[in-house]
Design a protein around this motif. Structure first.
Motif, short mmCIF file in Angstrom:
data_model
loop_
_atom_site.label_atom_id
_atom_site.label_comp_id
_atom_site.label_asym_id
_atom_site.label_seq_id
_atom_site.Cartn_x
_atom_site.Cartn_y
_atom_site.Cartn_z
N SER A 1 -15.02 -14.98 -0.41
CA SER A 1 -14.92 -13.54 -0.69
C SER A 1 -14.60 -12.75 0.57
O SER A 1 -14.68 -11.53 0.57
N THR B 1 -15.53 -10.37 -3.98
CA THR B 1 -14.09 -10.56 -4.13
C THR B 1 -13.39 -10.33 -2.81
O THR B 1 -13.82 -9.52 -2.00
N ALA B 2 -12.31 -11.04 -2.61
CA ALA B 2 -11.51 -10.83 -1.41
C ALA B 2 -10.27 -10.02 -1.75
O ALA B 2 -9.36 -9.90 -0.93
N SER B 3 -10.24 -9.46 -2.94
CA SER B 3 -9.08 -8.67 -3.32
C SER B 3 -9.43 -7.19 -3.30
O SER B 3 -10.59 -6.82 -3.16
N LYS B 4 -8.42 -6.37 -3.45
CA LYS B 4 -8.59 -4.91 -3.51
C LYS B 4 -9.22 -4.37 -2.24
O LYS B 4 -10.16 -3.58 -2.30
N LEU B 5 -8.71 -4.77 -1.07
CA LEU B 5 -9.20 -4.18 0.18
C LEU B 5 -8.90 -2.70 0.15
O LEU B 5 -7.74 -2.28 0.09
N THR B 6 -9.94 -1.90 0.17
CA THR B 6 -9.84 -0.45 -0.01
C THR B 6 -10.14 0.26 1.29
O THR B 6 -11.13 -0.06 1.96
N LEU C 1 -4.09 0.73 -2.18
CA LEU C 1 -3.51 -0.53 -2.63
C LEU C 1 -2.74 -0.34 -3.93
O LEU C 1 -3.27 0.20 -4.91
N GLN D 1 -1.36 -6.66 -4.96
CA GLN D 1 -1.70 -7.75 -4.06
C GLN D 1 -1.21 -9.06 -4.69
O GLN D 1 -1.48 -9.32 -5.87
N TYR E 1 0.84 -1.19 0.00
CA TYR E 1 0.00 0.00 0.00
C TYR E 1 0.88 1.25 0.00
O TYR E 1 1.97 1.25 0.57
N CYS F 1 -13.87 -4.68 0.66
CA CYS F 1 -13.57 -5.14 -0.70
C CYS F 1 -14.84 -5.01 -1.55
O CYS F 1 -15.94 -5.07 -1.02
#
Lengths: 117, 113
Positions: free
Chosen positions: A101, B97-102, A45, A48, A35, B93
């Motif tokens: 998820s 999806t479990a990606s791109k935790l913002t 981000l 990842q 990050y 997120c």
């Protein structure tokens, strides 16, 4: 349990120079994040990884930033050439693999503070 | 565009009072929200996670609520102490999806004697 290790903690460079940051995640954490946090803002981000594969790098300025995670453990983030606006704290985080998820709890390192003059 | 918004103005409260911080999201349908604490010069530290089917979550003096109708999460610290002074960040997120935790921009809390 050892936490996420980052180095260097501080780096000052001239614009157009290059810099590299290193991160060692918590043992067993398959997911690794980089990050960028500019003063007064939340972390943004950049990239990842899941093991040594890239999950998301949509916000990584690929013309100047690169990152790799060889062997699915340590990671390096490189900036070349640096710009004034790259001055920020670069945070590395790791987590256990997501459950479907549900992203796991992120464990952050102390960060590497970059100043570009 | 998707946004996570927190009050950028610092929140100043007296010791012993309850602090309430707000996290609003737009164009998201998050399945959960995470809350972190960040002290100056340190990385964020995870505090709580609340799922969309949980209206409320508690941990010691902390309480988080999640209102999917208002698209808002509230973070409460009861009986606040000067040691609670820090910046608090919410994060989520995109759905599915479990990606791109913002992360949001964070709200700085200052607890005074």
């Amino acid at each position: 349990e050892a936490g996420v290790a980052q180095s260097p903690r501080y780096k000052i460079i001239e614009k157009r120079q290059s810099v590299a940051f290193w991160c060692n995640p918590i043992s067993g954490h398959a997911t690794l994040y980089w990050y960028q946090q500019i003063l007064g803002q939340g972390p943004k981000l950049l990239i990842q990884f899941q093991n040594n594969g890239v999950v998301d790098d949509s916000q990584l300025p690929k013309d100047r930033f690169s990152a790799e995670r060889l062997k699915g453990v340590d990671s390096t983030l490189k900036i070349q050439p640096a710009k004034l606006e790259d001055s920020a704290v670069y945070l590395c985080a790791s987590s256990l693999p997501p459950e479907g998820s549900l992203a796991g709890e992120l464990f952050f390192g102390e960060g590497s503070r970059l100043t570009v003059l | 565009s998707q946004k996570i918004e927190q009050n950028s103005e610092a929140l100043n409260i007296q010791e012993g009072k309850t602090a309430t911080l707000t996290c609003n999201y737009t164009n998201y349908s998050p399945a959960y929200l995470q809350w972190y604490r960040q002290d100056p010069g340190r990385g964020p530290v995870f505090l709580l996670l609340i799922r969309e089917n949980e209206k409320e979550k508690r941990k010691e003096r902390l309480k988080v609520t999640f209102d999917t109708t208002l698209k808002q999460s509230l973070f409460h610290i009861t009986a606040s102490q000067p040691a609670d002074s820090a910046t608090y960040l919410c994060a989520t997120c995109p759905v599915g999806t479990a990606s791109k935790l913002t992360f949001g921009t964070g709200t700085r809390l200052q607890v005074t004697l």
